[in-house]
Design a protein around this motif. Sequence first.
Motif, PDB file in Angstrom:
ATOM      1  N   LEU A 164       7.929  14.626   9.952  1.00 59.56           N
ATOM      2  CA  LEU A 164       6.487  14.593  10.221  1.00 59.56           C
ATOM      3  C   LEU A 164       5.689  14.903   8.960  1.00 59.56           C
ATOM      4  O   LEU A 164       4.675  14.247   8.660  1.00 59.56           O
ATOM      5  N   ILE A 165       6.170  15.878   8.178  1.00 60.66           N
ATOM      6  CA  ILE A 165       5.478  16.225   6.930  1.00 60.66           C
ATOM      7  C   ILE A 165       5.516  15.048   5.963  1.00 60.66           C
ATOM      8  O   ILE A 165       4.503  14.705   5.325  1.00 60.66           O
ATOM      9  N   GLY A 166       6.686  14.404   5.842  1.00 65.85           N
ATOM     10  CA  GLY A 166       6.804  13.258   4.942  1.00 65.85           C
ATOM     11  C   GLY A 166       5.885  12.119   5.322  1.00 65.85           C
ATOM     12  O   GLY A 166       5.313  11.450   4.450  1.00 65.85           O
ATOM     13  N   ALA A 167       5.709  11.911   6.622  1.00 65.37           N
ATOM     14  CA  ALA A 167       4.863  10.806   7.085  1.00 65.37           C
ATOM     15  C   ALA A 167       3.399  11.030   6.755  1.00 65.37           C
ATOM     16  O   ALA A 167       2.624  10.066   6.652  1.00 65.37           O
ATOM     17  N   HIS A 168       2.994  12.292   6.599  1.00 64.83           N
ATOM     18  CA  HIS A 168       1.573  12.605   6.364  1.00 64.83           C
ATOM     19  C   HIS A 168       1.338  13.274   5.014  1.00 64.83           C
ATOM     20  O   HIS A 168       0.250  13.804   4.781  1.00 64.83           O
ATOM     21  N   TRP A 169       2.341  13.229   4.143  1.00 65.87           N
ATOM     22  CA  TRP A 169       2.186  13.910   2.851  1.00 65.87           C
ATOM     23  C   TRP A 169       1.156  13.203   1.982  1.00 65.87           C
ATOM     24  O   TRP A 169       0.320  13.837   1.352  1.00 65.87           O
ATOM     25  N   ARG A 170       1.212  11.891   1.943  1.00 66.88           N
ATOM     26  CA  ARG A 170       0.263  11.114   1.144  1.00 66.88           C
ATOM     27  C   ARG A 170      -0.829  10.550   2.037  1.00 66.88           C
ATOM     28  O   ARG A 170      -0.591  10.215   3.193  1.00 66.88           O
ATOM     29  N   ARG A 171      -2.014  10.446   1.475  1.00 66.78           N
ATOM     30  CA  ARG A 171      -3.124   9.878   2.231  1.00 66.78           C
ATOM     31  C   ARG A 171      -2.942   8.369   2.334  1.00 66.78           C
ATOM     32  O   ARG A 171      -2.879   7.670   1.322  1.00 66.78           O
ATOM     33  N   VAL A 172      -2.842   7.867   3.526  1.00 67.06           N
ATOM     34  CA  VAL A 172      -2.617   6.438   3.726  1.00 67.06           C
ATOM     35  C   VAL A 172      -3.912   5.698   4.060  1.00 67.06           C
ATOM     36  O   VAL A 172      -3.949   4.482   4.040  1.00 67.06           O
ATOM     37  N   ARG A 173      -4.949   6.453   4.349  1.00 66.97           N
ATOM     38  CA  ARG A 173      -6.259   5.853   4.614  1.00 66.97           C
ATOM     39  C   ARG A 173      -7.337   6.849   4.214  1.00 66.97           C
ATOM     40  O   ARG A 173      -7.055   8.043   4.099  1.00 66.97           O
ATOM     41  N   PRO A 174      -8.545   6.387   3.975  1.00 67.80           N
ATOM     42  CA  PRO A 174      -9.604   7.323   3.585  1.00 67.80           C
ATOM     43  C   PRO A 174      -9.756   8.442   4.616  1.00 67.80           C
ATOM     44  O   PRO A 174      -9.712   8.213   5.821  1.00 67.80           O
ATOM     45  N   GLY A 175      -9.878   9.691   4.123  1.00 71.29           N
ATOM     46  CA  GLY A 175     -10.051  10.817   5.020  1.00 71.29           C
ATOM     47  C   GLY A 175     -11.420  10.803   5.677  1.00 71.29           C
ATOM     48  O   GLY A 175     -12.405  10.295   5.131  1.00 71.29           O
ATOM     49  N   SER A 176     -11.485  11.378   6.858  1.00 74.26           N
ATOM     50  CA  SER A 176     -12.753  11.438   7.572  1.00 74.26           C
ATOM     51  C   SER A 176     -13.672  12.459   6.911  1.00 74.26           C
ATOM     52  O   SER A 176     -13.223  13.394   6.241  1.00 74.26           O
ATOM     53  N   ALA A 177     -14.978  12.274   7.103  1.00 72.10           N
ATOM     54  CA  ALA A 177     -15.947  13.217   6.555  1.00 72.10           C
ATOM     55  C   ALA A 177     -15.735  14.605   7.143  1.00 72.10           C
ATOM     56  O   ALA A 177     -15.899  15.626   6.460  1.00 72.10           O
ATOM     57  N   GLN A 178     -15.334  14.662   8.425  1.00 75.30           N
ATOM     58  CA  GLN A 178     -15.104  15.945   9.078  1.00 75.30           C
ATOM     59  C   GLN A 178     -13.939  16.688   8.416  1.00 75.30           C
ATOM     60  O   GLN A 178     -14.020  17.889   8.157  1.00 75.30           O
ATOM     61  N   ARG A 179     -12.863  15.935   8.117  1.00 73.41           N
ATOM     62  CA  ARG A 179     -11.723  16.580   7.477  1.00 73.41           C
ATOM     63  C   ARG A 179     -12.088  17.047   6.078  1.00 73.41           C
ATOM     64  O   ARG A 179     -11.727  18.147   5.659  1.00 73.41           O
ATOM     65  N   ARG A 180     -12.802  16.205   5.331  1.00 74.69           N
ATOM     66  CA  ARG A 180     -13.195  16.599   3.976  1.00 74.69           C
ATOM     67  C   ARG A 180     -14.064  17.847   4.001  1.00 74.69           C
ATOM     68  O   ARG A 180     -13.924  18.740   3.161  1.00 74.69           O
ATOM     69  N   ALA A 181     -14.971  17.924   4.954  1.00 75.78           N
ATOM     70  CA  ALA A 181     -15.832  19.103   5.060  1.00 75.78           C
ATOM     71  C   ALA A 181     -15.013  20.350   5.387  1.00 75.78           C
ATOM     72  O   ALA A 181     -15.228  21.434   4.834  1.00 75.78           O
ATOM     73  N   PHE A 182     -14.055  20.199   6.299  1.00 77.94           N
ATOM     74  CA  PHE A 182     -13.223  21.331   6.686  1.00 77.94           C
ATOM     75  C   PHE A 182     -12.385  21.815   5.509  1.00 77.94           C
ATOM     76  O   PHE A 182     -12.337  23.018   5.209  1.00 77.94           O
ATOM     77  N   LEU A 183     -11.725  20.883   4.816  1.00 81.93           N
ATOM     78  CA  LEU A 183     -10.892  21.273   3.677  1.00 81.93           C
ATOM     79  C   LEU A 183     -11.744  21.854   2.549  1.00 81.93           C
ATOM     80  O   LEU A 183     -11.305  22.790   1.857  1.00 81.93           O
ATOM     81  N   GLY A 184     -12.941  21.326   2.370  1.00 82.61           N
ATOM     82  CA  GLY A 184     -13.839  21.884   1.367  1.00 82.61           C
ATOM     83  C   GLY A 184     -14.241  23.316   1.698  1.00 82.61           C
ATOM     84  O   GLY A 184     -14.320  24.181   0.819  1.00 82.61           O
ATOM     85  N   THR A 185     -14.469  23.586   2.970  1.00 79.97           N
ATOM     86  CA  THR A 185     -14.820  24.941   3.399  1.00 79.97           C
ATOM     87  C   THR A 185     -13.658  25.903   3.188  1.00 79.97           C
ATOM     88  O   THR A 185     -13.839  27.033   2.720  1.00 79.97           O
TER      89      THR A 185
END
Length: 369
Positions: A164-185
Motif C-alpha cells: 500500500l505504501i509503495g502504491a502511494h509513495w509517488r504522486r500519480v496525479r495532482p494533489g487536491s487543494a485540501q490535501r495541500r492545505a493540510f500538509l502545509g499546516t
Amino acid sequence: MRVGPLREGTFRSALHEPRTAVVIGRLLGAALLTCFVTGLLSHVLQQPPDWLRDHLPSRPVAGYRVTQGLHVISGIAAIPLLGAKLWTVYPKLFEWPPARSVAHALERLGIALLVAAMLLELFTGLLNNVQWYPWPFPFRQTHFWLGWLATGGLLLHVSAKAPLIGAHWRRVRPGSAQRRAFLGTVGAAVGLVTVTTAGQTVRWLRPLTLFAPRRPDVGPQGLPINRTAAQAGATTPPPGWRLTVTGPRPYQLSLAELTAMEQSESELPIACVEGWSAGARWSGVRLRDLLDRAGAPASARVRVTSFEAAGPYAVSEMSASYARDPLTLLALRVNGEVLPPDHGYPARIIAPNRPGVLQTKWVSRLEVI
C-alpha cells in the motif's frame, strides 16, 4: 451494526486516505528513526556495555552536543507529525467488525501496541525535557525499552503495509487543494515547534527560543544548570577538603596546591540529556597530569567521586580515551572566574564528547581502576 459517533459515514473528510497517510508517515518515520539512533548513542555513552566502555571516543569534541540536540529536536518534531498521522488514519482504528480473522486481529493488536509505545515514548521524553517525572517508574530505562518497542513496531508495520505504501509513495496525479492545505499546516506546526525550541542547543536559533525549558545563556556565569548545589547537598566543601588521588603512588592535594599546578584551558560544551547545551571556557589541571603523578598506567580507567550528599551520578567512570585526552580537565574556573557552587566548586570534571550528567561536580576523589 455499528451505531453512535463511530457509525458508517461519520468520517467524511477526503483526507482520511492512503496518499495523505503515506506523505505524513514518511516524515514521521524519518523523525522517529533519527530520534532512535541518536537515543541509542546517548544510552551507550551513559551506560556502555563492558565490551565497549574502553573504546568510547572523546572526539569529535561536540559530538554529544550534536547527537543529543538532534535527539530532542527530532522527538519534539515527531509530536505534531504523530498527531497528524493518527488523525489521518483513525477511521481505520475503528473498523467494524474489530477482527475479521486471526491475522487481522494480530495486525490490529500490533498497531495498538505501536501507537501506545509511540505516545508514551514521546510524552515521557517531552516531560523529561522539563525535568518533571510524575510516574513511579525510572525514566531512562523505560524510555530506552520503549524506543525499541516503538521502532520495532514501526518497522513491522511498514513491512506489513509495504504494498500500500509503495502504491502511494509517488504522486500519480495532482494533489487536491485540501490535501495541500493540510500538509502545509502540518509542516508549519512542525517548523514552529522546532524553531521555538531548538535554540537551546542551536546557537543561531537562540533568539527564537520561546518554548524551550532552557536558555543556554541563563544561569550562574552564563551557563544553565540542572541541579543546584543546595539540591545536591554540596553548598560547601567538607571541612579540610583535599582532592584524594589513588593509584600506585596515592597522594592528596589542597585547593591551593591544585591552583599552583600548571593550568590548562579547554573550550568545551556542557551538553545535557534534556537537549540543551552551552559552550564555555574552562581552566584547571589536566586529568592526565594528575594520573601520571599517581603512577597510573596509560590504559587505566578512572572512577570519579563527588562529595554531594546523594544523587544517581555521584560516582562516574571514565575510560582512558577520555582521561588521557588533553582537553579533559579537573576544572577550577569557568569563563575566567572561580567555579560557583552550582557549577561544582571547588573542582569538577569537564571532558569532550561526554554527557553532562557524567561531568561530575564537587569532586573529592579520583581512583585509578
